[in-house]
Design a protein around this motif. Structure first.
Motif, PDB file in Angstrom:
ATOM      1  N   GLU A  67      52.025  64.998  31.282  1.00  0.00           N
ATOM      2  CA  GLU A  67      50.596  64.849  31.531  1.00  0.00           C
ATOM      3  C   GLU A  67      49.761  65.620  30.522  1.00  0.00           C
ATOM      4  OE1 GLU A  67      48.860  66.661  34.971  1.00  0.00           O
ATOM      5  OE2 GLU A  67      49.552  68.625  34.316  1.00  0.00           O
ATOM      6  N   PHE A  68      50.410  66.302  29.580  1.00  0.00           N
ATOM      7  CA  PHE A  68      49.643  67.045  28.575  1.00  0.00           C
ATOM      8  C   PHE A  68      50.444  67.073  27.283  1.00  0.00           C
ATOM      9  CE2 PHE A  68      51.656  71.411  28.575  1.00  0.00           C
ATOM     10  CZ  PHE A  68      52.692  71.082  29.425  1.00  0.00           C
ATOM     11  N   GLU A  69      49.730  67.255  26.161  1.00  0.00           N
ATOM     12  CA  GLU A  69      50.406  67.084  24.882  1.00  0.00           C
ATOM     13  C   GLU A  69      50.988  68.372  24.322  1.00  0.00           C
ATOM     14  OE1 GLU A  69      47.384  66.396  25.847  1.00  0.00           O
ATOM     15  OE2 GLU A  69      46.003  66.078  24.163  1.00  0.00           O
ATOM     16  N   GLN A  70      50.756  69.496  25.002  1.00  0.00           N
ATOM     17  CA  GLN A  70      51.235  70.774  24.475  1.00  0.00           C
ATOM     18  C   GLN A  70      52.644  71.110  24.959  1.00  0.00           C
ATOM     19  OE1 GLN A  70      49.301  71.567  22.209  1.00  0.00           O
ATOM     20  NE2 GLN A  70      47.292  70.806  22.829  1.00  0.00           N
ATOM     21  N   VAL A  71      53.387  70.117  25.343  1.00  0.00           N
ATOM     22  CA  VAL A  71      54.760  70.330  25.796  1.00  0.00           C
ATOM     23  C   VAL A  71      55.605  70.846  24.621  1.00  0.00           C
ATOM     24  CG1 VAL A  71      56.822  69.155  26.653  1.00  0.00           C
ATOM     25  CG2 VAL A  71      54.560  68.455  27.463  1.00  0.00           C
ATOM     26  N   PRO A  72      56.375  71.927  24.818  1.00  0.00           N
ATOM     27  CA  PRO A  72      57.214  72.411  23.715  1.00  0.00           C
ATOM     28  C   PRO A  72      58.216  71.333  23.281  1.00  0.00           C
ATOM     29  CG  PRO A  72      57.189  73.995  25.541  1.00  0.00           C
ATOM     30  CD  PRO A  72      56.499  72.755  26.018  1.00  0.00           C
ATOM     31  N   ALA A  91      55.228  60.896  19.043  1.00  0.00           N
ATOM     32  CA  ALA A  91      53.796  60.710  19.293  1.00  0.00           C
ATOM     33  C   ALA A  91      53.178  62.015  19.774  1.00  0.00           C
ATOM     34  CB  ALA A  91      53.572  59.617  20.332  1.00  0.00           C
ATOM     35  N   LEU A  92      53.951  62.710  20.591  1.00  0.00           N
ATOM     36  CA  LEU A  92      53.526  64.001  21.109  1.00  0.00           C
ATOM     37  C   LEU A  92      53.313  64.974  19.949  1.00  0.00           C
ATOM     38  CD1 LEU A  92      53.413  64.840  24.120  1.00  0.00           C
ATOM     39  CD2 LEU A  92      55.571  66.003  23.774  1.00  0.00           C
ATOM     40  N   ALA A  93      54.274  64.998  19.022  1.00  0.00           N
ATOM     41  CA  ALA A  93      54.201  65.925  17.886  1.00  0.00           C
ATOM     42  C   ALA A  93      52.968  65.625  17.044  1.00  0.00           C
ATOM     43  CB  ALA A  93      55.474  65.827  17.049  1.00  0.00           C
ATOM     44  N   THR A  94      52.668  64.348  16.839  1.00  0.00           N
ATOM     45  CA  THR A  94      51.497  63.971  16.044  1.00  0.00           C
ATOM     46  C   THR A  94      50.211  64.387  16.751  1.00  0.00           C
ATOM     47  OG1 THR A  94      52.723  62.071  15.238  1.00  0.00           O
ATOM     48  CG2 THR A  94      50.344  62.057  14.870  1.00  0.00           C
ATOM     49  N   ARG A 230      46.492  49.622  16.073  1.00  0.00           N
ATOM     50  CA  ARG A 230      47.251  50.090  14.895  1.00  0.00           C
ATOM     51  C   ARG A 230      48.040  51.348  15.234  1.00  0.00           C
ATOM     52  NH1 ARG A 230      42.726  49.896  10.019  1.00  0.00           N
ATOM     53  NH2 ARG A 230      41.688  48.038  10.837  1.00  0.00           N
ATOM     54  N   LEU A 231      47.370  52.239  15.939  1.00  0.00           N
ATOM     55  CA  LEU A 231      47.982  53.529  16.287  1.00  0.00           C
ATOM     56  C   LEU A 231      49.185  53.311  17.209  1.00  0.00           C
ATOM     57  CD1 LEU A 231      47.333  56.533  15.865  1.00  0.00           C
ATOM     58  CD2 LEU A 231      45.873  56.412  17.895  1.00  0.00           C
ATOM     59  N   LEU A 232      48.998  52.490  18.250  1.00  0.00           N
ATOM     60  CA  LEU A 232      50.077  52.233  19.212  1.00  0.00           C
ATOM     61  C   LEU A 232      51.299  51.647  18.502  1.00  0.00           C
ATOM     62  CD1 LEU A 232      48.014  50.706  22.162  1.00  0.00           C
ATOM     63  CD2 LEU A 232      49.361  52.812  22.277  1.00  0.00           C
ATOM     64  N   ASP A 233      51.055  50.671  17.621  1.00  0.00           N
ATOM     65  CA  ASP A 233      52.176  50.023  16.957  1.00  0.00           C
ATOM     66  C   ASP A 233      52.893  50.976  15.992  1.00  0.00           C
ATOM     67  OD1 ASP A 233      52.018  47.637  18.305  1.00  0.00           O
ATOM     68  OD2 ASP A 233      50.664  46.699  16.855  1.00  0.00           O
ATOM     69  N   ARG A 234      52.101  51.714  15.206  1.00  0.00           N
ATOM     70  CA  ARG A 234      52.722  52.626  14.253  1.00  0.00           C
ATOM     71  C   ARG A 234      53.607  53.656  14.976  1.00  0.00           C
ATOM     72  NH1 ARG A 234      52.315  55.501   9.341  1.00  0.00           N
ATOM     73  NH2 ARG A 234      51.768  53.468   8.500  1.00  0.00           N
ATOM     74  N   LEU A 235      53.132  54.156  16.094  1.00  0.00           N
ATOM     75  CA  LEU A 235      53.894  55.186  16.822  1.00  0.00           C
ATOM     76  C   LEU A 235      55.017  54.571  17.661  1.00  0.00           C
ATOM     77  CD1 LEU A 235      50.896  57.383  18.054  1.00  0.00           C
ATOM     78  CD2 LEU A 235      52.535  58.023  16.274  1.00  0.00           C
ATOM     79  N   GLY A 236      55.099  53.255  17.725  1.00  0.00           N
ATOM     80  CA  GLY A 236      56.087  52.610  18.612  1.00  0.00           C
ATOM     81  C   GLY A 236      55.881  53.127  20.031  1.00  0.00           C
ATOM     82  N   TYR A 237      54.589  53.290  20.362  1.00  0.00           N
ATOM     83  CA  TYR A 237      54.183  54.001  21.565  1.00  0.00           C
ATOM     84  C   TYR A 237      54.498  53.211  22.836  1.00  0.00           C
ATOM     85  CZ  TYR A 237      51.071  57.128  24.166  1.00  0.00           C
ATOM     86  OH  TYR A 237      50.550  58.050  25.037  1.00  0.00           O
ATOM     87  N   PRO A 259      47.941  61.471  23.828  1.00  0.00           N
ATOM     88  CA  PRO A 259      49.107  60.629  24.108  1.00  0.00           C
ATOM     89  C   PRO A 259      49.496  60.697  25.582  1.00  0.00           C
ATOM     90  CG  PRO A 259      49.849  62.692  23.167  1.00  0.00           C
ATOM     91  CD  PRO A 259      48.341  62.785  23.275  1.00  0.00           C
ATOM     92  N   ARG A 260      48.580  60.236  26.434  1.00  0.00           N
ATOM     93  CA  ARG A 260      48.760  60.381  27.889  1.00  0.00           C
ATOM     94  C   ARG A 260      47.599  59.683  28.597  1.00  0.00           C
ATOM     95  NH1 ARG A 260      44.593  63.822  28.664  1.00  0.00           N
ATOM     96  NH2 ARG A 260      44.248  65.394  27.045  1.00  0.00           N
ATOM     97  N   VAL A 261      47.674  59.633  29.914  1.00  0.00           N
ATOM     98  CA  VAL A 261      46.516  59.187  30.683  1.00  0.00           C
ATOM     99  C   VAL A 261      45.373  60.161  30.416  1.00  0.00           C
ATOM    100  CG1 VAL A 261      47.796  57.975  32.491  1.00  0.00           C
ATOM    101  CG2 VAL A 261      47.418  60.434  32.712  1.00  0.00           C
TER     102      VAL A 261
END
Lengths: 361, 361
Positions: A67-72, A91-94, A230-237, A259-261
């Motif tokens: 639920e958040f992008e700061q996951v280690p 995607a998370l790392a980006t 474009r973003l979704l496709d590039r990230l294979g999200y 990268p989340r709700v």
């Protein structure tokens, strides 16, 4: 079906609530005692680097999300050894690094405000000379809701800003005079199918989202769909994503992605055929995506640092309060209210009623 | 706000799910281990006459309600000493006894099929002579989903029917040739305000509800509103109620009432501005009632004894599955699917698609 969620706040809570009707049971990992997702999900108390609890989360889940992008990175890497993890850790790392994120936007032809990496005081001076003022200095990682940011209006602000947040990797971004803040909430499935909610207009105060309003038929909707696609496709999200943008004239400048709700998609619970939460779950389980079509007209108010009287809120027709079960503290998001109506003009009437109920700020 | 619910099945589960966004936490009392409301509410395991667990439920709740009408009177009486109990135990008592219920309808001028009390074999013969055949013999209490009933088509059926369910207080009811089974789901607040959902058309098979379809603008809606309104006011009712009726020509004959949220109102989760579950909670907490206005067109399928493939269901646009988290057993309600569309004609298209996914029976 069983989902594991890193983080147990309101986003996890609303994911879990969307999961129950679909037959999806949630387990959340969060170091906090009594987190608000715990009322509707199994709560494992532990840090995101706690190997034992990560193992329990892995065993309790078919698919893991967050639920958040700061996951280690260590947590997602470990979980990815045993579980499907969506969205992909890449995607998370980006999304975790504002500089990498901006560079990705650039690479994909998505316009942004001018920016420069800042790793030293000298680099900051050079960046200011290049980009000009006003500009905003931000930490590359770990910033959210306006934290880890300093606004530079004149050259005298450079040194204090550096003293405030310098010493970690930074990015300087031009402040553009913008007309609107908007976001595109979108979802992509395992088969690459993409769906897009209507473009949302957002109002922030002191860096915190206060109000969101989907604008059906917005002339920039197509542009936003193009960029988010474009973003979704590039990230294979796989899952729900939010792309936050500024409107400058008739252009959209990408500010950041989540990268989340996302808070600006909360209105979809009542205002769209399938909510961003349901669609995130459908996506990560490889199920067909739900319709992102609007159901009437909507407006969302965030409840920040206060909870209005429930009876007054519920007396407004079309009001759908969502309290998160959190203790009220200044600046804390403790709930939101979605206001829905069949038409825009009826929504306007109800908005007036609701603004009388909510404290001005 | 804290609600205590007697019973922990799917109705309690959907009440609890509706409660969380409103800031209402649920505790359920149910003797079964692992009941399906337990995933979203605190579950006290115990019988409805277990004084210790009733005490715990009482302490955990501001208001007590129930998901089924067969609650022992001792339980509601005990709880009413410490808690607000809605709907009032008196409504429960009336709904529990088919004969009292029918007499109440009569008293309120709500038409019913002809009926007679049957307490002996002789009384049964006399009732058959008076009412005629076909007729249906029912236990006055404890019957649901077609249990505790025997259909009498000819005089040779009288003795077997008596042997099957005789020995407890019974009622004989005329079987009327009816065109439609319909229900009116309505809600009344503590201040006496009443709201009514659109009249719903129901299809039963083997005594179990299979399909429900709200009929907006039905010519008998007003009549149904009138009857349900009389009932709500007479009982001083607080909460959601369902009145089940048969249509005979252009008349409605009341069959029975359910003093609780009802299966024929499940479509309101997506198909009305505020669901029957939300409105039940609003009512019992003395909050303003929510709008019962429809949101598009709807149809509900019950999932009885089987669970269709989730991906096939979710591939139908506007499909909203609700799985109850129960093990599948023949004849058991394990979920429902609401199908929603903006227009009736689009709904028809989607219905065709959904019928191809669901097993015929």
């Amino acid at each position: 079906m069983r989902v594991g969620i890193l983080g147990g706040g309101q986003l996890a809570r609303m994911l879990a609530l969307a999961g129950h009707p679909l037959g999806i049971e949630s387990t959340v990992l969060d170091p906090g005692e009594g987190v608000c997702a715990g009322a509707v999900a199994t709560h494992l108390v532990g840090g995101y680097e706690d190997a034992d609890q990560l193992g329990r989360l892995s065993a309790a889940a078919d698919v893991v999300t967050y639920e958040f992008e700061q996951v280690p990175e260590t947590a997602t890497t470990e979980l990815a050894r045993h579980n499907t993890v969506h969205p992909a850790p890449q995607a998370l790392a980006t999304g975790r690094d504002r500089l990498n994120e901006k560079r990705l936007f650039q690479e994909l032809g998505i316009p942004t405000a001018r920016f420069a990496a800042v790793d030293s005081y000298e680099a900051l001076e050079a960046a200011v000379a290049d980009i000009g003022l006003p500009a905003v200095l931000k930490t590359r990682t770990l910033g959210y809701d306006g934290k880890g940011q300093a606004v530079l209006r004149e050259s005298g602000d450079i040194e204090p800003a550096w003293n405030q947040i310098g010493g970690v990797p930074l990015i300087l971004e031009a402040v553009v005079p913008f007309g609107r803040e908007v976001s595109m909430v979108a979802v992509r499935g395992t088969d690459g199918e993409k769906r897009f909610y209507p473009l949302v207009e957002n109002l922030h105060r002191e860096g915190i989202l206060k109000e969101s309003r989907p604008r059906f038929g917005d002339p920039l909707h197509g542009t936003a769909v193009d960029y988010a696609g474009r973003l979704l496709d590039r990230l294979g999200y796989v899952g729900t994503i939010a792309l936050e943008m500024f409107q400058e004239g008739d252009r959209l400048l990408a500010n950041e992605m989540a990268p989340r709700v996302h808070n600006s998609g909360h209105w979809t619970i009542e205002g769209a055929e399938a909510s961003q939460f349901e669609n995130h779950l459908r996506a990560v389980f490889g199920l067909p995506l739900g319709s992102t079509e609007p159901v009437g007209s909507c407006f969302m108010f965030n409840l920040v640092g206060h909870l209005p009287d429930p009876a007054s809120v519920l007396a407004v027709p079309g009001a759908h309060p969502h309290y998160y079960g959190k203790a009220v503290r200044p600046g804390r998001k403790v709930g939101h209210i979605t206001l829905r109506a069949e038409t825009e003009s009826l929504l306007e009437e109800r908005l007036e009623q609701m603004r009388r109920v909510l404290p001005a700020d």
